[in-house]
Design a protein around this motif. Structure first.
Motif, PDB file in Angstrom:
ATOM      1  N   LEU A 121      44.665  34.220  43.579  1.00 53.49           N
ATOM      2  CA  LEU A 121      44.670  35.418  42.755  1.00 53.49           C
ATOM      3  C   LEU A 121      43.544  36.339  43.199  1.00 53.49           C
ATOM      4  O   LEU A 121      42.602  35.904  43.853  1.00 53.49           O
ATOM      5  CB  LEU A 121      44.470  35.070  41.275  1.00 53.49           C
ATOM      6  CG  LEU A 121      45.532  34.220  40.610  1.00 53.49           C
ATOM      7  CD1 LEU A 121      45.100  33.871  39.191  1.00 53.49           C
ATOM      8  CD2 LEU A 121      46.869  34.938  40.600  1.00 53.49           C
ATOM      9  N   GLY A 122      43.638  37.581  42.776  1.00 51.43           N
ATOM     10  CA  GLY A 122      42.527  38.500  42.954  1.00 51.43           C
ATOM     11  C   GLY A 122      41.558  38.288  41.801  1.00 51.43           C
ATOM     12  O   GLY A 122      41.254  37.164  41.418  1.00 51.43           O
ATOM     13  N   SER A 123      41.120  39.365  41.201  1.00 49.78           N
ATOM     14  CA  SER A 123      40.186  39.281  40.087  1.00 49.78           C
ATOM     15  C   SER A 123      40.880  38.697  38.859  1.00 49.78           C
ATOM     16  O   SER A 123      42.014  39.078  38.534  1.00 49.78           O
ATOM     17  CB  SER A 123      39.640  40.673  39.763  1.00 49.78           C
ATOM     18  OG  SER A 123      38.783  40.604  38.654  1.00 49.78           O
ATOM     19  N   ILE A 124      40.202  37.794  38.173  1.00 49.20           N
ATOM     20  CA  ILE A 124      40.775  37.208  36.962  1.00 49.20           C
ATOM     21  C   ILE A 124      40.157  37.774  35.684  1.00 49.20           C
ATOM     22  O   ILE A 124      40.495  37.359  34.587  1.00 49.20           O
ATOM     23  CB  ILE A 124      40.658  35.669  36.975  1.00 49.20           C
ATOM     24  CG1 ILE A 124      39.202  35.226  37.027  1.00 49.20           C
ATOM     25  CG2 ILE A 124      41.466  35.080  38.123  1.00 49.20           C
ATOM     26  CD1 ILE A 124      39.003  33.742  36.806  1.00 49.20           C
ATOM     27  N   SER A 125      39.276  38.762  35.847  1.00 49.58           N
ATOM     28  CA  SER A 125      38.621  39.334  34.665  1.00 49.58           C
ATOM     29  C   SER A 125      39.355  40.524  34.040  1.00 49.58           C
ATOM     30  O   SER A 125      39.117  40.815  32.861  1.00 49.58           O
ATOM     31  CB  SER A 125      37.185  39.738  34.987  1.00 49.58           C
ATOM     32  OG  SER A 125      37.166  40.708  36.009  1.00 49.58           O
ATOM     33  N   PRO A 126      40.241  41.236  34.756  1.00 51.77           N
ATOM     34  CA  PRO A 126      40.949  42.332  34.079  1.00 51.77           C
ATOM     35  C   PRO A 126      41.749  41.820  32.885  1.00 51.77           C
ATOM     36  O   PRO A 126      42.257  40.692  32.893  1.00 51.77           O
ATOM     37  CB  PRO A 126      41.879  42.881  35.158  1.00 51.77           C
ATOM     38  CG  PRO A 126      41.211  42.549  36.432  1.00 51.77           C
ATOM     39  CD  PRO A 126      40.578  41.204  36.181  1.00 51.77           C
TER      40      PRO A 126
ATOM     41  N   ILE B 180      43.265  37.797  32.817  1.00 53.69           N
ATOM     42  CA  ILE B 180      44.159  37.066  33.709  1.00 53.69           C
ATOM     43  C   ILE B 180      43.732  35.595  33.771  1.00 53.69           C
ATOM     44  O   ILE B 180      44.572  34.697  33.756  1.00 53.69           O
ATOM     45  CB  ILE B 180      44.170  37.713  35.110  1.00 53.69           C
ATOM     46  CG1 ILE B 180      44.649  39.176  35.035  1.00 53.69           C
ATOM     47  CG2 ILE B 180      45.020  36.905  36.086  1.00 53.69           C
ATOM     48  CD1 ILE B 180      45.995  39.384  34.395  1.00 53.69           C
ATOM     49  N   GLY B 181      42.438  35.345  33.800  1.00 49.64           N
ATOM     50  CA  GLY B 181      41.940  33.966  33.809  1.00 49.64           C
ATOM     51  C   GLY B 181      42.348  33.198  32.564  1.00 49.64           C
ATOM     52  O   GLY B 181      42.747  32.027  32.635  1.00 49.64           O
ATOM     53  N   GLU B 182      42.240  33.833  31.392  1.00 45.88           N
ATOM     54  CA  GLU B 182      42.654  33.193  30.149  1.00 45.88           C
ATOM     55  C   GLU B 182      44.159  32.920  30.154  1.00 45.88           C
ATOM     56  O   GLU B 182      44.615  31.887  29.660  1.00 45.88           O
ATOM     57  CB  GLU B 182      42.295  34.063  28.947  1.00 45.88           C
ATOM     58  CG  GLU B 182      40.812  34.185  28.690  1.00 45.88           C
ATOM     59  CD  GLU B 182      40.454  35.289  27.707  1.00 45.88           C
ATOM     60  OE1 GLU B 182      39.384  35.165  27.089  1.00 45.88           O
ATOM     61  OE2 GLU B 182      41.215  36.276  27.564  1.00 45.88           O
ATOM     62  N   LEU B 183      44.922  33.855  30.715  1.00 45.23           N
ATOM     63  CA  LEU B 183      46.371  33.689  30.798  1.00 45.23           C
ATOM     64  C   LEU B 183      46.726  32.487  31.666  1.00 45.23           C
ATOM     65  O   LEU B 183      47.569  31.665  31.286  1.00 45.23           O
ATOM     66  CB  LEU B 183      47.016  34.953  31.348  1.00 45.23           C
ATOM     67  CG  LEU B 183      48.527  34.916  31.510  1.00 45.23           C
ATOM     68  CD1 LEU B 183      49.218  34.740  30.168  1.00 45.23           C
ATOM     69  CD2 LEU B 183      49.003  36.198  32.199  1.00 45.23           C
TER      70      LEU B 183
END
Length: 129
Positions: free
Chosen positions: A8-13, A51-54
């Motif tokens: 994945l790219g960034s997981i913070s958005p 995205i990380g939480e998802l």
């Protein structure tokens, strides 16, 4: 296999996710409301999740551990990344009787069920960016 690694790219958005059937129901509610004719009206949950939480939520739901590998090719340039998308659904809520039938978790379960019965649609051996 119980251990998966995904790139994945960034997981913070943060994103405001709405199940497709709730989105369709929202379109119909807007269409049937004369007061909303010609007005921009958002359909969404008015909640956002990273995205990380998802990914963590999906992993928990399917009972697996998912490791995230950061892929630089998937990280958007700073000027193009949207840090948070959060729906303001107040117009839709106040002018129609729309309310979502699907929570995030219920939508994830429905999506997992659909994917399991439609595996032929996916090219799991192809890495797409």
């Amino acid at each position: 296999e119980n251990n998966k690694t995904i790139s994945l790219g960034s997981i913070s958005p943060k994103r405001d996710l709405t199940y497709v059937l709730d989105t369709c129901k929202g379109f119909l509610s807007i269409y049937n409301c004369d007061q909303l004719f010609g007005l921009v009206t958002n359909i969404g949950m008015n909640k956002s999740i990273t995205i990380g939480e998802l990914v963590s939520n999906i992993a928990d739901t399917i009972g697996t551990e998912i490791k995230i590998k950061t892929d630089e090719k998937r990280i958007r340039p700073d000027a193009s990344e949207v840090v948070e998308l959060h729906c303001n659904n107040s117009r839709l809520i106040s002018k129609t009787d729309w309310s979502p039938d699907y929570s995030l978790n219920k939508g994830i379960l429905e999506t997992i069920k659909w994917v399991k019965t439609n595996k032929d649609y996916f090219k799991t051996d192809v890495y797409n960016v």
